[in-house]
Enzyme design. Structure first.
Site, PDB file in Angstrom:
ATOM      1  N   GLY A  80      22.875   8.634 -11.292  1.00 38.02           N
ATOM      2  CA  GLY A  80      21.323   8.273 -10.663  1.00 38.02           C
ATOM      3  C   GLY A  80      20.848   9.399 -10.011  1.00 38.02           C
TER       4      GLY A  80
ATOM      5  N   GLY B  57      17.769   8.805  -7.836  1.00 39.87           N
ATOM      6  CA  GLY B  57      16.884   8.466  -6.983  1.00 39.87           C
ATOM      7  C   GLY B  57      17.023   8.933  -5.457  1.00 39.87           C
TER       8      GLY B  57
ATOM      9  N   HIS C 171       8.888 -10.085  -2.798  1.00 37.58           N
ATOM     10  CA  HIS C 171       8.058  -9.268  -2.017  1.00 37.58           C
ATOM     11  C   HIS C 171       6.714  -9.983  -1.911  1.00 37.58           C
ATOM     12  CE1 HIS C 171       5.208  -6.166  -0.111  1.00 37.58           C
ATOM     13  NE2 HIS C 171       6.371  -5.492  -0.398  1.00 37.58           N
TER      14      HIS C 171
ATOM     15  N   SER D 256       1.459  -2.511  -1.156  1.00 39.52           N
ATOM     16  CA  SER D 256       2.354  -2.301  -0.220  1.00 39.52           C
ATOM     17  C   SER D 256       2.091  -3.202   0.958  1.00 39.52           C
ATOM     18  CB  SER D 256       1.965  -0.699   0.325  1.00 39.52           C
ATOM     19  OG  SER D 256       2.587  -0.675   1.600  1.00 39.52           O
TER      20      SER D 256
ATOM     21  N   ARG E  80       9.376 -10.407   4.864  1.00 37.89           N
ATOM     22  CA  ARG E  80       8.981 -10.568   3.545  1.00 37.89           C
ATOM     23  C   ARG E  80       9.385 -11.791   2.985  1.00 37.89           C
ATOM     24  NH1 ARG E  80      10.364  -4.476   0.993  1.00 37.89           N
ATOM     25  NH2 ARG E  80       8.582  -3.450   2.115  1.00 37.89           N
TER      26      ARG E  80
ATOM     27  N   GLU F 231      20.457   1.151  -3.168  1.00 37.40           N
ATOM     28  CA  GLU F 231      20.166  -0.032  -3.625  1.00 37.40           C
ATOM     29  C   GLU F 231      21.366  -0.729  -4.296  1.00 37.40           C
ATOM     30  OE1 GLU F 231      16.642  -1.147  -5.781  1.00 37.40           O
ATOM     31  OE2 GLU F 231      16.877  -3.315  -5.768  1.00 37.40           O
TER      32      GLU F 231
ATOM     33  N   ARG G  80      15.752  -7.690   3.287  1.00 42.99           N
ATOM     34  CA  ARG G  80      15.575  -6.425   3.770  1.00 42.99           C
ATOM     35  C   ARG G  80      14.064  -6.194   4.331  1.00 42.99           C
ATOM     36  NH1 ARG G  80      13.071  -2.009   1.680  1.00 42.99           N
ATOM     37  NH2 ARG G  80      12.674  -3.011  -0.036  1.00 42.99           N
TER      38      ARG G  80
END
Lengths: 258, 221, 636
Positions: free
Chosen positions: C40, C42, C266, C284, C330, C425, C435
């Site tokens: 990965g 990221g 979200h 966002s 959220r 993650e 989160r």
């Protein structure tokens, strides 16, 4: 609506490709262009034909994966848009749509619409960074940066590395890409120590990769999904020429492409 | 001198040379036109100007050699860059649409080569007077007569006018473009710089063409 | 299964400092004798690979994308939290720690979260030094904005593309090491299995996505930073390529999978427009700084939003949570939107949407200010929906976004398999059951830049420096397993496409295990998923061959894993008989608010693979809360 697609099909890097026509009979104007291709691919798979390969990932215009030339324009007809955010409402019923991969010697086709853009990574390796090891930084607010400079730097940093600039340029030049990185870092105080070296080394690598030269036609800016200004190319020219002609910096010996 | 080689071999360095040599030649062309326009002041004006030039002696040769070097570098580097550009896209697009590139910018190589051809003819015709015995027979400083005799031939005049418009087209992109190559592109001056090329191109094309036109219309004889 | 979290002793604020001193070091000359695999690229993986190489380790880095710069961290829009307190508004490491534990609804490990808050300040320093062009004030200092779940402004941002800018910082650091020869980069290479040899993670099996070649790679340690599993729902804000395969393969090789049912929905995404929909686009959370969320008060009100008078609008977040208002966390904001839509007050064609309205903010601050803050987000919304958010309120609806669950790791970020470290993650540790916004970037970079460089060194210092080889039996048999599986996928010659299975699985997951879950639904999902999986292996059609670029084959492998993983996710949701954070069980609520059961469920549930066809075993790691006292989360 219905569309007639003409798509570049190529089995692998070694094969020669050709344009193949497909019907896209059920196109909803609310679909994105890639969703339209998804539907075509589902049909092809159902018929036992290999689906059309294309690069894509985030589908929200930021990862820079998607890369296709639609009717002669990289990322298609909408200004400042990647293919994944191009919606079918910009097409008309019965239209012929030609879909081709980015075409450049430095971006060999791997399959259908998928090209190898690793040349961009190698340009960054040549100097597109600030040499600072993790953990060695001072407090962030010890170094004020004028808002205008930070904003200007951000304008350049917005580059998503998709390669549309190369695809659009009649010379397959990577000037806008290289210029965006050189300017992003060169506009910040943190980027000054390596500014000259960066310009020399990145340009050298860009040339080695087989990209063409700039003819100042600005096709790159016209198709850039992040609308990055060609003003940065002038800036790169300035940085490169002044570094080459007036500074002691000679750049490192170049790395060959492996 | 490794740095010099590295710079001139590079994409940006190569463009610099084309830009700088182009700029020098634009200077020459402007001076040339100013001299030529003396023809409207009558034979005396233009002929004595020509005589003055010839009498520069060594200085004239410096200028000539300088110009030759500029032209050669301009052509050699332009062709070299162009070949590299062609090699950078081995497989052409089936469909290609331009969004921004001007006609002038897309035809730089063609207009450039056409101008090279014309310049060779122009030198043979006016400088060496090798194209017709009639001109060869004229006195050394009788530039006025040479101009009038030549441009009374519609073919010569037409070729000249066409070539000067090609020059204008070439410069309309080239002059604006060289600012970018030299690293000058600022939002405040972008429109100004963008219009310098076309403005100068049209001005030069009209200026040069005014002479054969005047001859053809019988204003100069 | 050994679930010792190895939390250092001592007061919480000193744990990490003391631990750093207590850990063993590897002498600089010896570092290059160790090979480390990082999967990965990221924020977590890229930062780890770059930093480990800077330290001198020999790093092999893999990503399935065509360039490490395209990892999905790039898509994060809003920002990154850090306890800098540059605004002087009362922030501190302790407050960030407190907010994160509380925001996670008391299902995270206190010691990890405190460390995260501590290093958050270093992240900003590091990123600025790398040239990340964060937003600044006219005085040249860094700007901040507020995010959900916090009452201080601690979020640093770079327009609407903070993720891309932070990732480019890590990517540039990584490419610098690739150029220096200390990292060997394998792009377009997908990890298909983990090799465990003598009880230790010894390497990975990888498919070159261009040539199809299957290769094995050996290392002294394997670091996985392979992201979350949100795409088990098919429609999510994740990139199309995001998948569970790497972590799931590790699970099948013995790594514990913790809290898979903790998924984050979200609240502000663009609603679904049709069945061809391939992904959902996030708007966002920062928009909630200035946007007001509302739904009509009347059911089935189809008037255009501007025609609905103020008194007939229900600004439900402001009404229900007056102190946090539109900045409620959220999970709470998502559930409230669902509630309004379930009540028949949803807007848009499908009735699954609510308004996010900027009219008041534009009137108060002017269009210019709003444009400067959110211009690119507004533009993106306009592009997708062909509606102008300056004039019409945005229509939004919750969508799967992030997964808090992941491979179980101890304080050192090491899984229960020695030598297997999990970052970002992909691990489960820091966010509990929910989160907070702008914390994912913080965690990814904390793990990659500031934690793994220490804890991995401690592990390596304790093992042999002898060169590793990828030729043992474990490598051979794992490689052969991978090849057999690919052969099976290509050989099934069925009728249905991979995507059709993925969509069907996604629908089951979303309906039965989405924003609200209940026993009956989960039980039904647990019956349907194995049936679908059965059909998949019988009836999937994967064209093309294995020795070439084959995107259908790539997808098929990932969907096959989702079809197994979905079952564990549902089983976890079924056995967690409480509501907490993103996990909302309809049976356990208090008038719509999540009702935790701390007596029985103050633990991480860790699933252990028991073999093909056998039910996995559920273990627990008890969570204790010494600093932030267990309390019902209240944002009222």
């Amino acid at each position: 609506m219905k569309l007639k697609l003409h798509v570049w099909r190529q089995k692998d890097r070694q094969s020669t490709g050709r344009m193949v026509a497909y019907d896209a009979p059920n196109v909803n104007p609310e679909m994105s262009f890639l969703e339209m291709l998804d539907v075509v691919n589902e049909d092809l798979t159902g018929k036992g034909e290999d689906p059309i390969a294309f690069d894509h990932d985030c589908r929200e215009g930021i990862c820079g994966s998607c890369s296709m030339v639609i009717n002669g324009v990289p990322h298609g007809p909408s200004k400042g848009t990647t293919v994944c955010q191009l919606h079918m409402r910009h097409f008309t019923d019965g239209q012929d749509v030609h879909i081709e991969p980015w075409r450049a010697k430095a971006f060999p086709v791997l399959q259908d619409l998928v090209v190898d853009r690793s040349a961009f990574d190698r340009i960054i390796q040549a100097g597109g960074f600030i040499s600072v090891n993790s953990g060695s930084a001072q407090d962030a607010n010890n170094l004020p940066v004028a808002k205008a400079d930070a904003d200007h730097s951000m304008d350049a940093a917005a580059c998503i590395g998709c390669g549309a600039c190369v695809a659009a340029c009649k010379n397959s030049a990577a000037m806008l890409f290289a210029a965006a990185k050189i300017s992003h870092l060169g506009l910040l105080p943190q980027g000054q120590p390596e500014r000259r070296r960066r310009a020399i080394n990145m340009v050298k690598q860009m040339d080695l990769e087989g990209f063409g030269n700039c003819s100042n036609q600005y096709e790159c800016e016209a198709v850039c999904p992040k609308e990055i200004s060609v003003g940065f190319i002038a800036r790169m020219n300035r940085d490169y020429l002044s570094s080459s002609i007036f500074s002691k910096e000679t750049g490192s010996t170049s790395k060959s492409e492996d | 001198m490794g740095w010099l080689r590295q710079t001139t071999d590079s994409s940006i360095g190569g463009k610099l040379i084309v830009a700088v040599t182009g700029l020098a030649m634009v200077g020459f062309v402007v001076a040339h036109l100013s001299g030529n326009l003396l023809v409207f002041g009558g034979p005396q004006a233009v002929n004595s100007y020509a005589e003055g030039l010839r009498k520069l002696g060594a200085l004239l040769w410096v200028a000539r050699i300088g110009l030759l070097v500029m032209a050669t570098l301009h052509i050699v580097f332009a062709i070299k860059l162009n070949l590299a550009n062609r090699a950078a896209r081995p497989q052409a697009y089936a469909v290609k649409t331009y969004r921004r590139a001007s006609f002038a910018s897309r035809s730089m190589l063609l207009t450039g080569l056409a101008l090279l051809g014309y310049i060779l003819f122009h030198l043979a015709h006016f400088t060496f007077r090798a194209t017709s015995p009639e001109l060869a027979a004229l006195g050394e400083y009788d530039v006025y007569q040479m101009i009038v005799l030549s441009f009374q031939q519609p073919l010569i005049a037409g070729l000249y006018i066409v070539s000067m418009f090609l020059l204008g087209l070439h410069l309309s992109h080239g002059v604006s473009s060289l600012f970018q190559t030299l690293g000058f592109n600022h939002p405040k001056y972008r429109n100004l710089v963008g219009s310098i090329g076309p403005f100068l191109g049209v001005l030069l094309a009209l200026g040069f063409s005014s002479i054969p036109a005047a001859v053809l219309f019988g204003l100069l004889k | 299964m050994n679930l010792d979290a190895k939390i250092p002793a001592g007061p919480i604020a000193d744990k990490w400092t003391n631990h750093k001193f207590d850990m063993k070091l590897v002498n600089p000359a010896n570092k290059r004798k160790y090979t480390v695999i990082v999967v990965g690229t990221g924020l977590a993986g890229g930062a780890a690979a770059a930093t480990l190489a800077e330290l001198g380790y020999n790093v092999l880095n893999f990503c399935f994308q065509d360039s490490p710069r395209r990892a999905h961290s790039i898509a994060a829009q809003g920002g990154i939290n850090a306890a800098k307190n540059y605004q002087g508004d009362g922030d501190s490491v302790h407050r960030l720690f407190y907010d994160t534990v509380k925001g996670g609804d008391f299902r995270s490990r206190e010691a990890n979260v405190h460390r995260l808050a501590e290093v958050s300040v270093n992240i900003i320093d590091q990123c600025v030094a790398q040239g990340v062009p964060f937003a600044r004030e006219y005085g040249g200092l860094l700007a901040n904005r507020s995010f959900g779940g916090a009452q201080v402004s601690r979020t640093f941002y770079a327009r609407g593309q903070t993720g891309q800018q932070l990732l480019l910082g890590a990517y540039q650091a990584l490419e610098r090491q690739v150029g220096a020869g200390t990292v060997k980069m394998f792009a377009r290479s997908e990890m298909l299995d983990l090799v465990v040899e003598n009880g230790r993670a010894a390497g990975i099996v990888v498919r070159d996505l261009v040539t199809g070649a299957i290769t094995t790679h050996a290392a002294h340690a394997v670091v996985m930073a392979t992201g979350g599993y949100g795409n088990v729902f098919y429609l999510s804000t994740n990139a199309k390529g995001s998948n569970v395969s790497a972590t799931f393969r590790a699970y099948k090789r013995g790594a514990g999978f913790a809290n898979p049912c903790f998924t984050q929905i979200h609240p502000t995404c663009i609603p679904v427009s049709g069945d061809y929909q391939s992904k959902l686009t996030l708007m966002s959370e920062s928009l909630r700084n200035d946007g007001r969320v509302w739904a009509p008060k009347k059911q089935g009100d189809k008037r255009p939003p501007r025609d609905i008078p103020e008194v007939e609008r229900d600004y439900y977040l402001e009404r229900k949570y007056p102190s946090y208002g539109n900045l409620a966390p959220r999970d709470i904001a998502s559930r409230a939107a669902k509630e309004a839509c379930d009540d028949g007050r949803g807007v848009g064609e499908s009735g699954r949407g609510v308004y996010l309205d900027f009219a008041a903010a534009i009137e108060r601050q002017g269009k210019d200010v709003i444009e400067q803050r959110y211009g690119n987000l507004f533009q993106m919304y306009d592009k997708i929906t062909a509606e102008n958010p300056y004039e019409m309120p945005m229509r939004i609806y919750p969508a799967v976004h992030y997964t808090m669950g992941g491979l179980w790791v101890d304080y050192n970020l090491q899984s229960n398999i020695p030598g297997l470290f999990v970052l970002g993650e992909a691990n489960f540790s820091d966010h509990g059951a929910n989160r907070l916004g702008a914390s994912a970037l913080m965690q990814g970079l904390a793990d990659g830049y500031f934690i793994i460089p220490y804890t991995l060194g401690n592990y390596l210092a304790g093992i042999s420096r002898d060169p590793v080889k990828a030729d043992g039996d474990a490598f051979k048999s794992t490689k052969s397993d991978v090849e057999v599986r690919i052969g099976k996928l290509l050989g099934s010659k069925g009728k249905r496409t991979v995507d059709s299975f993925h969509k069907e699985l996604g629908l089951i997951m979303w309906e039965k295990c989405g924003m609200a879950r209940n026993k009956a639904g989960l039980t039904e999902a647990l019956r349907k998923i194995p049936e679908l999986r059965e059909e998949f292996w019988q009836n999937v059609r994967v064209l093309g061959d294995k020795d070439n670029l084959n995107q259908s084959l790539e997808k098929a492998g990932r969907v096959a894993d989702f079809l197994e993983f979905g079952e564990i996710l549902c089983a976890d949701a079924l056995t967690r008989e409480e509501s907490c954070g993103g996990h909302f069980r309809e049976e356990y609520q208090d008038q719509g608010e999540a009702k935790r059961d701390d007596e029985h469920f103050a633990h991480a549930a860790v699933w252990e693979y028991q073999g093909e066809g056998k039910a996995p075993k559920r273990h627990t790691e008890a969570l204790t809360f010494d600093e932030v006292h267990l309390a019902t989360r209240s944002y009222k």
